[in-house]
Design a protein around this motif. Sequence first.
Motif, PDB file in Angstrom:
ATOM      1  N   CYS A 282       0.850  -1.190   0.000  1.00 34.75           N
ATOM      2  CA  CYS A 282       0.000   0.000   0.000  1.00 34.75           C
ATOM      3  C   CYS A 282       0.894   1.251   0.000  1.00 34.75           C
ATOM      4  O   CYS A 282       1.953   1.247   0.648  1.00 34.75           O
ATOM      5  CB  CYS A 282      -0.876  -0.032   1.247  1.00 34.75           C
ATOM      6  SG  CYS A 282      -2.293   1.065   1.251  1.00 34.75           S
ATOM      7  N   PRO A 283       0.578   2.327  -0.718  1.00 39.89           N
ATOM      8  CA  PRO A 283      -0.692   2.591  -1.400  1.00 39.89           C
ATOM      9  C   PRO A 283      -0.730   2.201  -2.880  1.00 39.89           C
ATOM     10  O   PRO A 283      -1.728   2.437  -3.534  1.00 39.89           O
ATOM     11  CB  PRO A 283      -0.835   4.106  -1.255  1.00 39.89           C
ATOM     12  CG  PRO A 283       0.577   4.596  -1.313  1.00 39.89           C
ATOM     13  CD  PRO A 283       1.414   3.544  -0.641  1.00 39.89           C
ATOM     14  N   GLN A 284       0.372   1.637  -3.402  1.00 34.50           N
ATOM     15  CA  GLN A 284       0.360   1.255  -4.819  1.00 34.50           C
ATOM     16  C   GLN A 284      -0.738   0.224  -5.093  1.00 34.50           C
ATOM     17  O   GLN A 284      -1.399   0.255  -6.128  1.00 34.50           O
ATOM     18  CB  GLN A 284       1.727   0.693  -5.233  1.00 34.50           C
ATOM     19  CG  GLN A 284       2.829   1.729  -5.355  1.00 34.50           C
ATOM     20  CD  GLN A 284       3.361   2.190  -4.006  1.00 34.50           C
ATOM     21  OE1 GLN A 284       3.189   1.498  -2.997  1.00 34.50           O
ATOM     22  NE2 GLN A 284       3.983   3.367  -3.973  1.00 34.50           N
ATOM     23  N   GLN A 285      -0.935  -0.698  -4.161  1.00 34.48           N
ATOM     24  CA  GLN A 285      -2.011  -1.682  -4.232  1.00 34.48           C
ATOM     25  C   GLN A 285      -2.807  -1.616  -2.940  1.00 34.48           C
ATOM     26  O   GLN A 285      -2.230  -1.597  -1.848  1.00 34.48           O
ATOM     27  CB  GLN A 285      -1.455  -3.097  -4.412  1.00 34.48           C
ATOM     28  CG  GLN A 285      -0.869  -3.399  -5.778  1.00 34.48           C
ATOM     29  CD  GLN A 285      -0.362  -4.825  -5.834  1.00 34.48           C
ATOM     30  OE1 GLN A 285       0.626  -5.186  -5.201  1.00 34.48           O
ATOM     31  NE2 GLN A 285      -1.071  -5.661  -6.587  1.00 34.48           N
ATOM     32  N   ARG A 286      -4.111  -1.561  -3.081  1.00 37.83           N
ATOM     33  CA  ARG A 286      -4.976  -1.509  -1.898  1.00 37.83           C
ATOM     34  C   ARG A 286      -5.976  -2.654  -1.931  1.00 37.83           C
ATOM     35  O   ARG A 286      -6.384  -3.114  -3.009  1.00 37.83           O
ATOM     36  CB  ARG A 286      -5.743  -0.180  -1.827  1.00 37.83           C
ATOM     37  CG  ARG A 286      -4.861   1.048  -1.615  1.00 37.83           C
ATOM     38  CD  ARG A 286      -5.699   2.302  -1.563  1.00 37.83           C
ATOM     39  NE  ARG A 286      -4.900   3.514  -1.484  1.00 37.83           N
ATOM     40  CZ  ARG A 286      -4.561   4.124  -0.351  1.00 37.83           C
ATOM     41  NH1 ARG A 286      -4.970   3.623   0.804  1.00 37.83           N
ATOM     42  NH2 ARG A 286      -3.826   5.222  -0.370  1.00 37.83           N
ATOM     43  N   ASN A 287      -6.376  -3.106  -0.767  1.00 40.20           N
ATOM     44  CA  ASN A 287      -7.421  -4.119  -0.691  1.00 40.20           C
ATOM     45  C   ASN A 287      -8.755  -3.539  -1.138  1.00 40.20           C
ATOM     46  O   ASN A 287      -9.020  -2.347  -0.945  1.00 40.20           O
ATOM     47  CB  ASN A 287      -7.517  -4.671   0.732  1.00 40.20           C
ATOM     48  CG  ASN A 287      -6.374  -5.621   1.046  1.00 40.20           C
ATOM     49  OD1 ASN A 287      -6.324  -6.730   0.532  1.00 40.20           O
ATOM     50  ND2 ASN A 287      -5.438  -5.176   1.885  1.00 40.20           N
ATOM     51  N   GLN A 288      -9.585  -4.388  -1.717  1.00 44.63           N
ATOM     52  CA  GLN A 288     -10.874  -3.971  -2.252  1.00 44.63           C
ATOM     53  C   GLN A 288     -12.019  -4.622  -1.464  1.00 44.63           C
ATOM     54  O   GLN A 288     -11.849  -5.673  -0.840  1.00 44.63           O
ATOM     55  CB  GLN A 288     -10.996  -4.359  -3.735  1.00 44.63           C
ATOM     56  CG  GLN A 288      -9.911  -3.766  -4.624  1.00 44.63           C
ATOM     57  CD  GLN A 288      -9.964  -2.252  -4.677  1.00 44.63           C
ATOM     58  OE1 GLN A 288     -11.034  -1.665  -4.812  1.00 44.63           O
ATOM     59  NE2 GLN A 288      -8.801  -1.606  -4.579  1.00 44.63           N
ATOM     60  N   ILE A 289     -13.178  -3.990  -1.513  1.00 45.53           N
ATOM     61  CA  ILE A 289     -14.362  -4.477  -0.803  1.00 45.53           C
ATOM     62  C   ILE A 289     -14.772  -5.858  -1.316  1.00 45.53           C
ATOM     63  O   ILE A 289     -14.762  -6.132  -2.519  1.00 45.53           O
ATOM     64  CB  ILE A 289     -15.535  -3.488  -0.997  1.00 45.53           C
ATOM     65  CG1 ILE A 289     -15.194  -2.137  -0.366  1.00 45.53           C
ATOM     66  CG2 ILE A 289     -16.835  -4.039  -0.412  1.00 45.53           C
ATOM     67  CD1 ILE A 289     -15.115  -2.145   1.124  1.00 45.53           C
ATOM     68  N   ASN A 290     -15.177  -6.738  -0.406  1.00 48.42           N
ATOM     69  CA  ASN A 290     -15.702  -8.059  -0.758  1.00 48.42           C
ATOM     70  C   ASN A 290     -17.184  -7.910  -1.117  1.00 48.42           C
ATOM     71  O   ASN A 290     -18.067  -8.310  -0.368  1.00 48.42           O
ATOM     72  CB  ASN A 290     -15.520  -9.020   0.415  1.00 48.42           C
ATOM     73  CG  ASN A 290     -15.853 -10.467   0.065  1.00 48.42           C
ATOM     74  OD1 ASN A 290     -16.362 -10.745  -1.025  1.00 48.42           O
ATOM     75  ND2 ASN A 290     -15.585 -11.375   0.986  1.00 48.42           N
ATOM     76  N   SER A 291     -17.435  -7.321  -2.292  1.00 51.44           N
ATOM     77  CA  SER A 291     -18.806  -6.968  -2.669  1.00 51.44           C
ATOM     78  C   SER A 291     -19.719  -8.183  -2.766  1.00 51.44           C
ATOM     79  O   SER A 291     -20.906  -8.110  -2.433  1.00 51.44           O
ATOM     80  CB  SER A 291     -18.812  -6.202  -3.998  1.00 51.44           C
ATOM     81  OG  SER A 291     -18.170  -6.944  -5.008  1.00 51.44           O
ATOM     82  N   GLN A 295     -23.283  -8.622  -0.876  1.00 51.90           N
ATOM     83  CA  GLN A 295     -24.535  -8.811  -1.609  1.00 51.90           C
ATOM     84  C   GLN A 295     -25.273 -10.070  -1.167  1.00 51.90           C
ATOM     85  O   GLN A 295     -26.494 -10.077  -1.048  1.00 51.90           O
ATOM     86  CB  GLN A 295     -24.255  -8.864  -3.113  1.00 51.90           C
ATOM     87  CG  GLN A 295     -23.944  -7.506  -3.725  1.00 51.90           C
ATOM     88  CD  GLN A 295     -23.572  -7.600  -5.185  1.00 51.90           C
ATOM     89  OE1 GLN A 295     -22.898  -8.535  -5.612  1.00 51.90           O
ATOM     90  NE2 GLN A 295     -24.003  -6.631  -5.981  1.00 51.90           N
ATOM     91  N   THR A 296     -24.537 -11.153  -0.924  1.00 48.51           N
ATOM     92  CA  THR A 296     -25.171 -12.420  -0.547  1.00 48.51           C
ATOM     93  C   THR A 296     -25.578 -12.447   0.926  1.00 48.51           C
ATOM     94  O   THR A 296     -26.394 -13.275   1.330  1.00 48.51           O
ATOM     95  CB  THR A 296     -24.221 -13.589  -0.799  1.00 48.51           C
ATOM     96  OG1 THR A 296     -23.016 -13.420  -0.021  1.00 48.51           O
ATOM     97  CG2 THR A 296     -23.865 -13.697  -2.283  1.00 48.51           C
ATOM     98  N   GLY A 297     -24.984 -11.555   1.721  1.00 51.11           N
ATOM     99  CA  GLY A 297     -25.271 -11.563   3.149  1.00 51.11           C
ATOM    100  C   GLY A 297     -24.386 -12.520   3.931  1.00 51.11           C
ATOM    101  O   GLY A 297     -24.586 -12.713   5.134  1.00 51.11           O
ATOM    102  N   ASP A 298     -23.385 -13.140   3.257  1.00 52.01           N
ATOM    103  CA  ASP A 298     -22.458 -14.021   3.974  1.00 52.01           C
ATOM    104  C   ASP A 298     -21.642 -13.226   4.995  1.00 52.01           C
ATOM    105  O   ASP A 298     -21.337 -13.727   6.078  1.00 52.01           O
ATOM    106  CB  ASP A 298     -21.513 -14.719   2.986  1.00 52.01           C
ATOM    107  CG  ASP A 298     -22.214 -15.800   2.174  1.00 52.01           C
ATOM    108  OD1 ASP A 298     -23.291 -16.254   2.606  1.00 52.01           O
ATOM    109  OD2 ASP A 298     -21.691 -16.194   1.120  1.00 52.01           O
ATOM    110  N   ARG A 343     -23.437  -1.846  -5.209  1.00 50.98           N
ATOM    111  CA  ARG A 343     -24.631  -1.376  -5.897  1.00 50.98           C
ATOM    112  C   ARG A 343     -25.847  -2.168  -5.436  1.00 50.98           C
ATOM    113  O   ARG A 343     -25.761  -3.352  -5.133  1.00 50.98           O
ATOM    114  CB  ARG A 343     -24.468  -1.447  -7.422  1.00 50.98           C
ATOM    115  CG  ARG A 343     -24.184  -2.799  -7.985  1.00 50.98           C
ATOM    116  CD  ARG A 343     -23.851  -2.706  -9.471  1.00 50.98           C
ATOM    117  NE  ARG A 343     -24.922  -2.096 -10.242  1.00 50.98           N
ATOM    118  CZ  ARG A 343     -24.740  -1.457 -11.394  1.00 50.98           C
ATOM    119  NH1 ARG A 343     -23.530  -1.349 -11.908  1.00 50.98           N
ATOM    120  NH2 ARG A 343     -25.755  -0.941 -12.043  1.00 50.98           N
ATOM    121  N   ILE A 344     -26.978  -1.476  -5.413  1.00 49.45           N
ATOM    122  CA  ILE A 344     -28.212  -2.094  -4.934  1.00 49.45           C
ATOM    123  C   ILE A 344     -29.090  -2.567  -6.078  1.00 49.45           C
ATOM    124  O   ILE A 344     -30.044  -3.299  -5.892  1.00 49.45           O
ATOM    125  CB  ILE A 344     -28.984  -1.121  -4.021  1.00 49.45           C
ATOM    126  CG1 ILE A 344     -29.858  -1.892  -3.026  1.00 49.45           C
ATOM    127  CG2 ILE A 344     -29.793  -0.101  -4.821  1.00 49.45           C
ATOM    128  CD1 ILE A 344     -30.383  -1.041  -1.884  1.00 49.45           C
TER     129      ILE A 344
END
Length: 345
Positions: A282-291, A295-298, A343-344
């Motif tokens: 980091c900051p060249q590579q950052r972790n991303q959201i587990n979308s 979405q699944t609610g897991d 996104r919803i």
Amino acid sequence: MSPQNKTNETGVLLLTLGITLGLVSGVFWWLANNSGVINFTNNQSHQVAQSSDDTFTQVANVPSGLFSYGGSTTWAPIRQGVDSEIQKLWPKFQLRYTDPTTGAPGSGTGIKMLLNNQLAFSQSSRSIKDEEYQKAQQRGFTLKEIPIAIDGIAIAVNPNLNIPGLTLTQLKDIYTGKLTNWQQVNGPNLPITPYSRRLEEGGTIEFFDQNVLGGEKFGDNVKFIPTTTQALREVSKNLGGIYYASAPEVVGQCGVKPLPLGRKSEKLIPPYKEPFIPLSNCPQQRNQINSTAFQTGDYPITRRLFVIVKQNGQIDQQAGETYANLLLTDQGQKLITQAGFVRIR
């Protein structure tokens, strides 16, 4: 011309007229259902475009004027990354973020300002409370919440803390003071220092209080910090520190580690996409959201973000519904994803 021929000619004309009317009706029906335009009905009820590629320019009835809005601090990435794009395409639909005159900004203060006619609409990271609905009715109007995105609550710990994750029960016990050492949750022999903003300071804290603590009081060991930025800075310096905030505020940070969570210890779900990117990148590579997990609610702590609209039949209502409609277009949803939320639609 014989009576027979006249009868046949009349029949053909009637048949042709019927086909023409049918084709015209079909064209109008197709246009109405496939144009991708979001329209207001006579009572200005909220409608969502069904097209998969609708854009800001296809939203109808965008009002002109200066509209104050405010509320949730969780919405900061949306205000920065999405609202600026709205302004480029609809410059006469002027949006002005407004801080409260007293107290810290947050979902609750935003709704309070809306009730007091200080805002045209507000942004919230929690649902409207019963008492807020009642106050609106006392003032002669109603409130409506329009969901526009999915968010998760992420847990931040020090990058050097060696712990696989927490269950919701363990998280609750940490913040109610029942667990005070990381050794009690398979970590090192080290005191736990939980950080939080105060309950009255935002929708995230209220959501955490209701959905994780179950209404139990914070423990005496909790240290209250005024802002998420300050809290994350403290956790980055304190090996035993822990903090919770909106996932986009935690997952991509370079100085803290987001922690997997689970309803059960054998199924811990990370709030970030796997594999975890080492913070040294980091900051060249950052972790991303587990979308997907959101979405699944897991992932066990998710919530929706809302535009709060004052239903009074005036231009403020139109402004709030227009803003929600813009965010619900495909263009708006893509920008919301880029801002770190899910996104919803």
